[in-house]
Design an enzyme around this catalytic site. Structure first.
Site, PDB file in Angstrom:
ATOM      1  N   GLU A  47      -7.464 -11.684   4.984  1.00  0.00           N
ATOM      2  CA  GLU A  47      -6.938 -10.971   6.140  1.00  0.00           C
ATOM      3  C   GLU A  47      -6.942  -9.468   5.888  1.00  0.00           C
ATOM      4  OE1 GLU A  47      -3.978 -14.145   8.256  1.00  0.00           O
ATOM      5  OE2 GLU A  47      -3.134 -13.045   6.587  1.00  0.00           O
ATOM      6  N   CYS A  60      -5.498  -1.631   6.373  1.00  0.00           N
ATOM      7  CA  CYS A  60      -4.912  -2.244   5.183  1.00  0.00           C
ATOM      8  C   CYS A  60      -5.864  -3.354   4.720  1.00  0.00           C
ATOM      9  CB  CYS A  60      -3.528  -2.791   5.519  1.00  0.00           C
ATOM     10  SG  CYS A  60      -2.755  -3.629   4.143  1.00  0.00           S
ATOM     11  N   CYS A  67      -3.814 -13.984  -4.881  1.00  0.00           N
ATOM     12  CA  CYS A  67      -3.353 -13.005  -5.870  1.00  0.00           C
ATOM     13  C   CYS A  67      -2.732 -13.761  -7.033  1.00  0.00           C
ATOM     14  CB  CYS A  67      -2.308 -12.082  -5.242  1.00  0.00           C
ATOM     15  SG  CYS A  67      -1.784 -10.733  -6.333  1.00  0.00           S
ATOM     16  N   CYS A  71       4.417 -12.336  -7.298  1.00  0.00           N
ATOM     17  CA  CYS A  71       5.700 -11.670  -7.071  1.00  0.00           C
ATOM     18  C   CYS A  71       6.586 -12.607  -6.241  1.00  0.00           C
ATOM     19  CB  CYS A  71       5.497 -10.338  -6.350  1.00  0.00           C
ATOM     20  SG  CYS A  71       4.507  -9.184  -7.332  1.00  0.00           S
ATOM     21  N   CYS A  74       6.586 -12.535  -2.278  1.00  0.00           N
ATOM     22  CA  CYS A  74       5.333 -12.272  -1.551  1.00  0.00           C
ATOM     23  C   CYS A  74       4.593 -13.566  -1.260  1.00  0.00           C
ATOM     24  CB  CYS A  74       4.456 -11.330  -2.376  1.00  0.00           C
ATOM     25  SG  CYS A  74       2.858 -11.000  -1.612  1.00  0.00           S
ATOM     26  N   CYS A 290       3.836  -6.482   5.380  1.00  0.00           N
ATOM     27  CA  CYS A 290       3.684  -6.540   3.918  1.00  0.00           C
ATOM     28  C   CYS A 290       4.172  -7.872   3.382  1.00  0.00           C
ATOM     29  CB  CYS A 290       4.526  -5.467   3.242  1.00  0.00           C
ATOM     30  SG  CYS A 290       4.132  -3.829   3.755  1.00  0.00           S
TER      31      CYS A 290
HETATM   32  N1  SAH Z   1      -0.734  -6.042  -5.269  1.00  0.00           N
HETATM   33  C1  SAH Z   1      -0.447  -4.720  -4.805  1.00  0.00           C
HETATM   34  C2  SAH Z   1      -0.751  -4.482  -3.334  1.00  0.00           C
HETATM   35  C3  SAH Z   1      -0.362  -5.508  -2.302  1.00  0.00           C
HETATM   36  S1  SAH Z   1       1.175  -5.599  -1.514  1.00  0.00           S
HETATM   37  C4  SAH Z   1       0.978  -4.365  -5.105  1.00  0.00           C
HETATM   38  O1  SAH Z   1       1.764  -5.248  -5.443  1.00  0.00           O
HETATM   39  O2  SAH Z   1       1.327  -3.192  -5.026  1.00  0.00           O
HETATM   40  C5  SAH Z   1       1.720  -4.098  -0.846  1.00  0.00           C
HETATM   41  C6  SAH Z   1       3.258  -3.979  -0.944  1.00  0.00           C
HETATM   42  O3  SAH Z   1       3.937  -4.986  -0.164  1.00  0.00           O
HETATM   43  C7  SAH Z   1       3.752  -4.164  -2.387  1.00  0.00           C
HETATM   44  O4  SAH Z   1       4.652  -3.144  -2.717  1.00  0.00           O
HETATM   45  C8  SAH Z   1       4.431  -5.509  -2.302  1.00  0.00           C
HETATM   46  O5  SAH Z   1       5.398  -5.667  -3.302  1.00  0.00           O
HETATM   47  C9  SAH Z   1       5.033  -5.478  -0.911  1.00  0.00           C
HETATM   48  N2  SAH Z   1       5.485  -6.792  -0.441  1.00  0.00           N
HETATM   49  C10 SAH Z   1       5.077  -8.006  -0.867  1.00  0.00           C
HETATM   50  N3  SAH Z   1       5.771  -8.986  -0.230  1.00  0.00           N
HETATM   51  C11 SAH Z   1       6.622  -8.385   0.617  1.00  0.00           C
HETATM   52  C12 SAH Z   1       7.581  -8.860   1.562  1.00  0.00           C
HETATM   53  N4  SAH Z   1       7.780 -10.156   1.772  1.00  0.00           N
HETATM   54  N5  SAH Z   1       8.266  -7.944   2.261  1.00  0.00           N
HETATM   55  C13 SAH Z   1       8.053  -6.624   2.086  1.00  0.00           C
HETATM   56  N6  SAH Z   1       7.151  -6.123   1.231  1.00  0.00           N
HETATM   57  C14 SAH Z   1       6.443  -6.972   0.488  1.00  0.00           C
END
Ligand code: SAH
Length: 317
Positions: A47, A60, A67, A71, A74, A290
């Site tokens: 996406e 974006c 991934c 995290c 996420c 995000c």
């Molecule tokens: N892998 C990279 C880029 C992808 S995510 C990274 O981690 O930086 C871009 C941002 O969205 C990151 O800061 C990530 O932690 C955040 N993110 C992930 N899940 C989220 C959620 N459920 N709500 C808000 N932000 C989130």
């Protein structure tokens, strides 16, 4: 191209393909954000998201299918890593969005904040950035590109020696190893102290700063104490903080803090002279915000399933 020698034509045909990710469908949020589902040549899906008026127009873009970083908050992390994208597939997303949205002659920003961890797919990501920046590519200035990473340390050090550098955003999310280790598993390998030390060494242009992203999770990392620790951690680092109130989703066992808690956290940072912004959530109604990018039903290899059970990340080559 009959002006090329026959042998060269055969070699080009055998080794290269010309093509773009296939636009399966797109969905538009009430706030104008648009999410694109793209199918790659091997049938995998990714996406990409268009976010208007941020105040710039922003694409974006994803760097991996899934991934490996896992995290805790996420959704993409729940998929595990399916595979790396090629430079062509990373650039192809920009091409498809720019064409579909009639942006080929307009300026736009690019954020590598879609699916995947860009520094976990270093070579193809960097190649894509070179193509995007090239005058025969998209001629996008590196100033308009932001790479967001959890802080894969060796790759971050490599990035520091690149001739052309994008803006850097680091997903910090917690001020201590104990807490960050719970939220961002790779922190057990590259801890907060190392990431901050690398940030201090990072060769920034005049007036440039590293953005530290911090997802706010109610009752987990949003206390005044966390804010104070974060402020002392970043004291003297050329930084700004971008607070991201959690975008909640089914399958994510955290909650978004109240607006008061968010404001209180931001105020503590501001009082300690940090530049702080709160990311406005965009496209939540279409699951384009995000951390909400997930494409279901993409099968993982047995090695990947095992790695996930063991809580480890593997890259398939
Ligand atoms: N892998 C990279 C880029 C992808 S995510 C990274 O981690 O930086 C871009 C941002 O969205 C990151 O800061 C990530 O932690 C955040 N993110 C992930 N899940 C989220 C959620 N459920 N709500 C808000 N932000 C989130």
């Amino acid at each position: 191209m009959t002006d090329l020698p026959r042998e060269l034509r055969a070699q080009l045909a055998a080794e290269l393909t010309i093509g773009l990710p296939h636009l399966v469908h797109s969905e538009r949020s009430t706030d104008g954000t648009e999410k694109f589902l793209l199918r790659l040549a091997d049938g995998r899906h990714i996406e990409s998201v268009f976010i208007p008026d941020t105040p710039a127009m922003t694409f974006c873009i994803s760097t991996q299918v899934g991934c490996a970083m896992a995290c805790a908050f996420c959704l993409t992390g729940k998929m595990g890593l399916v595979r790396n994208l090629t430079a062509g597939e990373i650039v192809g997303q920009v091409r498809v969005l720019a064409t579909t949205l009639h942006f080929l002659d307009r300026r736009f920003n690019i954020v590598l904040m879609g699916m995947g961890e860009p520094l976990h797919n270093y070579d193809e990501t960097m190649k894509a950035l070179r193509i995007l920046g090239d005058e025969h590519g998209f001629a996008v200035s590196p100033r308009r590109v932001t790479l967001s990473t959890v802080g894969v340390l060796p790759a971050l050090e490599r990035l520091a020696s690149e001739p052309k550098m994008p803006n850097l955003a680091i997903s910090l999310h917690a001020p201590t190893d104990a807490l960050r280790g719970e939220l961002v598993p790779i922190n057990r390998k590259y801890g907060v102290g190392e990431i901050i030390a690398a940030s201090r060494r990072f060769p920034l242009k005049k007036r440039a700063r590293i953005t530290f992203e911090y997802v706010l999770l109610a009752g987990v990392n949003d206390s005044p104490d966390d804010a104070k620790q974060l402020a002392s951690l970043l004291a003297g680092v050329k930084s700004k903080v971008n607070l991201i109130p959690l975008n909640a989703a089914a399958g994510i066992s955290f909650e978004r803090p109240s607006d008061e808690a968010i404001d209180r956290f931001a105020q503590i940072l501001a009082d300690r002279h940090l530049t702080v912004s709160v990311r406005k959530s965009r496209g939540r109604d279409i699951r384009a915000a995000c951390g909400q990018l997930i494409v279901e039903g993409q099968r993982k290899s047995p090695a990947q399933r095992l790695a996930r059970e063991l809580g480890e990340a593997v890259v398939e080559k």
